[in-house]
Each structure stands twice: as structure tokens, then as C-alpha cells.
Design a protein around this motif. Sequence first.
Motif, PDB file in Angstrom:
ATOM      1  N   LEU A 174       6.144  -1.964  -7.104  1.00 23.87           N
ATOM      2  CA  LEU A 174       4.827  -0.846  -7.027  1.00 23.87           C
ATOM      3  C   LEU A 174       5.361  -0.146  -7.495  1.00 23.87           C
ATOM      4  O   LEU A 174       4.365   0.163  -7.238  1.00 23.87           O
ATOM      5  N   ARG A 175       5.993   0.525  -7.934  1.00 22.40           N
ATOM      6  CA  ARG A 175       6.208   2.183  -7.861  1.00 22.40           C
ATOM      7  C   ARG A 175       5.507   2.489  -9.332  1.00 22.40           C
ATOM      8  O   ARG A 175       4.391   3.254  -9.570  1.00 22.40           O
ATOM      9  N   LEU A 176       5.574   1.025 -10.119  1.00 24.02           N
ATOM     10  CA  LEU A 176       5.075   1.269 -12.103  1.00 24.02           C
ATOM     11  C   LEU A 176       3.210   0.846 -11.067  1.00 24.02           C
ATOM     12  O   LEU A 176       2.618   2.295 -11.740  1.00 24.02           O
ATOM     13  N   ALA A 177       3.148  -0.333 -10.172  1.00 21.27           N
ATOM     14  CA  ALA A 177       1.192  -0.313  -9.058  1.00 21.27           C
ATOM     15  C   ALA A 177       1.152   1.318  -9.471  1.00 21.27           C
ATOM     16  O   ALA A 177      -0.068   1.978  -9.152  1.00 21.27           O
ATOM     17  N   SER A 178       2.201   1.951  -8.385  1.00 27.10           N
ATOM     18  CA  SER A 178       1.133   3.177  -7.635  1.00 27.10           C
ATOM     19  C   SER A 178       0.935   4.504  -8.509  1.00 27.10           C
ATOM     20  O   SER A 178       0.234   5.331  -8.415  1.00 27.10           O
ATOM     21  N   ILE A 179       2.267   4.046  -9.811  1.00 25.40           N
ATOM     22  CA  ILE A 179       1.651   5.377 -10.765  1.00 25.40           C
ATOM     23  C   ILE A 179       0.348   5.541 -12.177  1.00 25.40           C
ATOM     24  O   ILE A 179      -0.277   5.999 -11.692  1.00 25.40           O
ATOM     25  N   THR A 180       0.700   4.061 -11.759  1.00 29.22           N
ATOM     26  CA  THR A 180      -0.535   3.619 -12.240  1.00 29.22           C
ATOM     27  C   THR A 180      -2.569   4.114 -12.027  1.00 29.22           C
ATOM     28  O   THR A 180      -3.553   4.212 -12.490  1.00 29.22           O
ATOM     29  N   LYS A 181      -2.209   3.871 -10.404  1.00 25.44           N
ATOM     30  CA  LYS A 181      -3.471   4.293  -9.946  1.00 25.44           C
ATOM     31  C   LYS A 181      -3.337   6.113  -9.791  1.00 25.44           C
ATOM     32  O   LYS A 181      -4.202   5.440  -8.745  1.00 25.44           O
ATOM     33  N   THR A 182      -2.727   6.572  -9.703  1.00 26.46           N
ATOM     34  CA  THR A 182      -2.878   7.644  -9.308  1.00 26.46           C
ATOM     35  C   THR A 182      -1.944   8.418 -10.152  1.00 26.46           C
ATOM     36  O   THR A 182      -3.144   9.000 -10.733  1.00 26.46           O
TER      37      THR A 182
END
Length: 167
Positions: free
Chosen positions: A78-86
Motif C-alpha cells: 500500500l505504501r509503494l502504491a501511494s508513492i507511485t500515485k504521489t
Amino acid sequence: QKAPSTTATSHFVSNTIYISFALALTFLVSAFTYMEDHQAAMTAAKTASAHTNATNKSPPRFVTVVMPSVVKPEGRPLRLASITKTWGTPSRALIVTHTREEYPAPLLSTTFPRPLLVPDSIPPEKGVERLRYVVTTVLQEYNPEFAFFVNDHTFVISSHVCEFLEG
């Protein structure tokens, strides 16, 4: 022993409220500044990521190396997905992983964020060996002027990184 005076207690409470208000105001100003700068940073990052492509004709000025955190590893996807989106794109994130499942992006991606897969011969518990591999790989494959090392709990504001580099 004497109890503190009502005046001293009142001053303490007033000062505490004032400091809390000042901190909250500082946070709000920073948040609004970030929101204003975010769109410009995203546009600049798209241009910058096009600047460094799969053939590495021109090295990036900086990259942000995202190392795995030891805290709550189950939350990493989830943290990596958030990094990718932001902030992953404008900060030119290189996501360090031990398995393809951790970050299922194409290995030969021409845009950021990009995975940096650690070989099977270096297990997660060998932190120094992993760091040596990552530093060597970043130097050989990207050769940036600067490499910022963070973990996946970090939030990077790329416009601040760029301003720091202009410095």
C-alpha cells in the motif's frame, strides 16, 4: 512547598496555546505551498523523467532511492502504491525490492518510479550487502549527481529537493 500561582499557570497555558497555534499555522502554510507547487513539480518531473530514458543518454540530476522499511512490512504494498500515485514520479523514485511481487512494475520502465530488484543472493536480513549493491547499481546505471535515500514511510516533496539542489 508552594503551589504554582494562578498567574504562572495561566501564562503557561497561554504560551502552550500560542505555540500550538503557531505550529498549526506553519503546517497549513506549508500544505498550501505544497499544493500550489505540486502541479508545477509534476509537470517538471514528467519532463525530467523523459530526460533520462532506458538508454541513459543523459543521467538524471538526482534520484530518490526508496529502501524497504522494517516497520510494518505487511503495509509495504500500500505504501509503494501511494508513492507511485504521489511523489514517485517527480522524485525519480527507485523502489528497492527483493521480489517482483513487492512492486510489480516493469523492470525496464522508461519512467519513474522504477523498481530496483536486489538479487536473490542478498537476503533481506543482509542490510549492509543490500546497501552496497544498491549504491553500486545506482551509480553504474544512473550516475546521478545526488541520490537521496529514504524508506517507504517517507513523503518526498520534489520541489523542495530541487530547491535544495539549486541551493
